[in-house]
Design a protein around this motif. Sequence first.
Motif, short mmCIF file in Angstrom:
data_model
loop_
_atom_site.label_atom_id
_atom_site.label_comp_id
_atom_site.label_asym_id
_atom_site.label_seq_id
_atom_site.Cartn_x
_atom_site.Cartn_y
_atom_site.Cartn_z
N ALA A 122 18.60 3.59 1.39
CA ALA A 122 17.45 2.69 1.18
C ALA A 122 17.87 1.38 0.55
O ALA A 122 17.16 0.37 0.68
CB ALA A 122 16.40 3.39 0.30
N ALA A 125 18.19 -1.34 3.30
CA ALA A 125 17.07 -1.66 4.19
C ALA A 125 16.66 -3.12 4.03
O ALA A 125 16.79 -3.70 2.94
CB ALA A 125 15.90 -0.74 3.91
N GLY A 170 17.47 1.08 6.98
CA GLY A 170 18.45 1.60 6.04
C GLY A 170 19.41 2.62 6.64
O GLY A 170 20.21 3.22 5.91
#
Length: 394
Positions: A122, A125, A170
């Motif tokens: 993440a 991302a 991500g």
Amino acid sequence: MLKSKRVIKFFVCWWLAVCVCFVVSFAFEGKAQEGGKTEVISQVPKVENVGGKNRQNEKASRSEERVNKGGEKDEDLTTLPPNGGKPVEVSVGVHITNFAAIDEAKENYEVVGYLKAAWKDAHLAFDAKNERQKYRFHDLEKVWHPFLEFVNKAGENNVDNALIVADPDGMVSFSEGFNIKLSSDFDFKRFPFDRQKLKIAIESFRYDETEVVFIAKPKNSGLSKDNFVSLSEWKIENFTQKVVNNKLVTEENPVSRFVGELDIVRNYQFYVGKVFIPMFLIVVISGACFWIDIEYFEALTAIGLTNLLTAIAFSLSIAGSLPKVSYLTFIDGFITISYVFIFLTIIEIVWAHYFSQKGDKEVAESSHRKGRWAFPAGFILGNLFLGLFLFMPS
């Protein structure tokens, strides 16, 4: 007539004794190989122990770093991707572009290909619309990655290129070109009719299974279809993959391990034409001595000794083409059986000549005639026993 039966019993006992000796020796050899056989991917304990210590030390330092920074939000891009306290799932695959070489004496092989991996991070991302990018390239040292390494490497890994690409959601893709020598567990008992499973073992140098878990995806692995991939002596049949847990002595938690198996089969035609057929013809010539009258003792002796010396010289000339292993292979057993029966031919000729000189010519001729069927039958049975014990499933 009584002496003739004794002579026949003598030779029958000799041939049975030779066959029994080979059967017992190969039976014990097979048991010894089974008892001592270990999985090759555990043959590098030094590398694994060092990796285990590094994993423990770094895991402790990372935990302390999280506490000092006050959580995952303040961490940089090189920290573990947030995954709700669960281990990060990393799909691993190997695509082989060239099976470059194989060293049977050192039990290693050289392979060229691409190491691929993918995971969700993440941290990486981004908004594709605002930034007008379909993906981003990242520096390997500035983002998190699972620190993949070949556990069963037998030499330095020559990395051609390494690439990390992140998608807007991500999803991270890692690719690395490699050229490396790997050790494997070779079994040459059936040589030259053998097949081998060459293993490629990959682990995370830094993380155990509480932090990283490997997932095998067939679409990430495979073999190139180019003509130069295989060697002339070997044929590649299949490439399979699996993920196992490997428990190290220095760690509390096991380590996730990716294992690729390259199934190869030897092209045996060279050895049939260059070894088996010539040696078989030498044995046949020795067997032809039983069809020559025992009165020609000098000629029979010359043929027998010439065949024995020829067989020895022939085996020495092909020794460089055979694997240098401590146990007997099928081709070693075939050559040894050929030696034995050529030698027994000479013994029978001398034995028959001895009876002929004593005036018991009937016994000499009878034993000589029996050798016409006993010699080929014993040779065939000896090789059948050899093949049964080496080719029967363990």
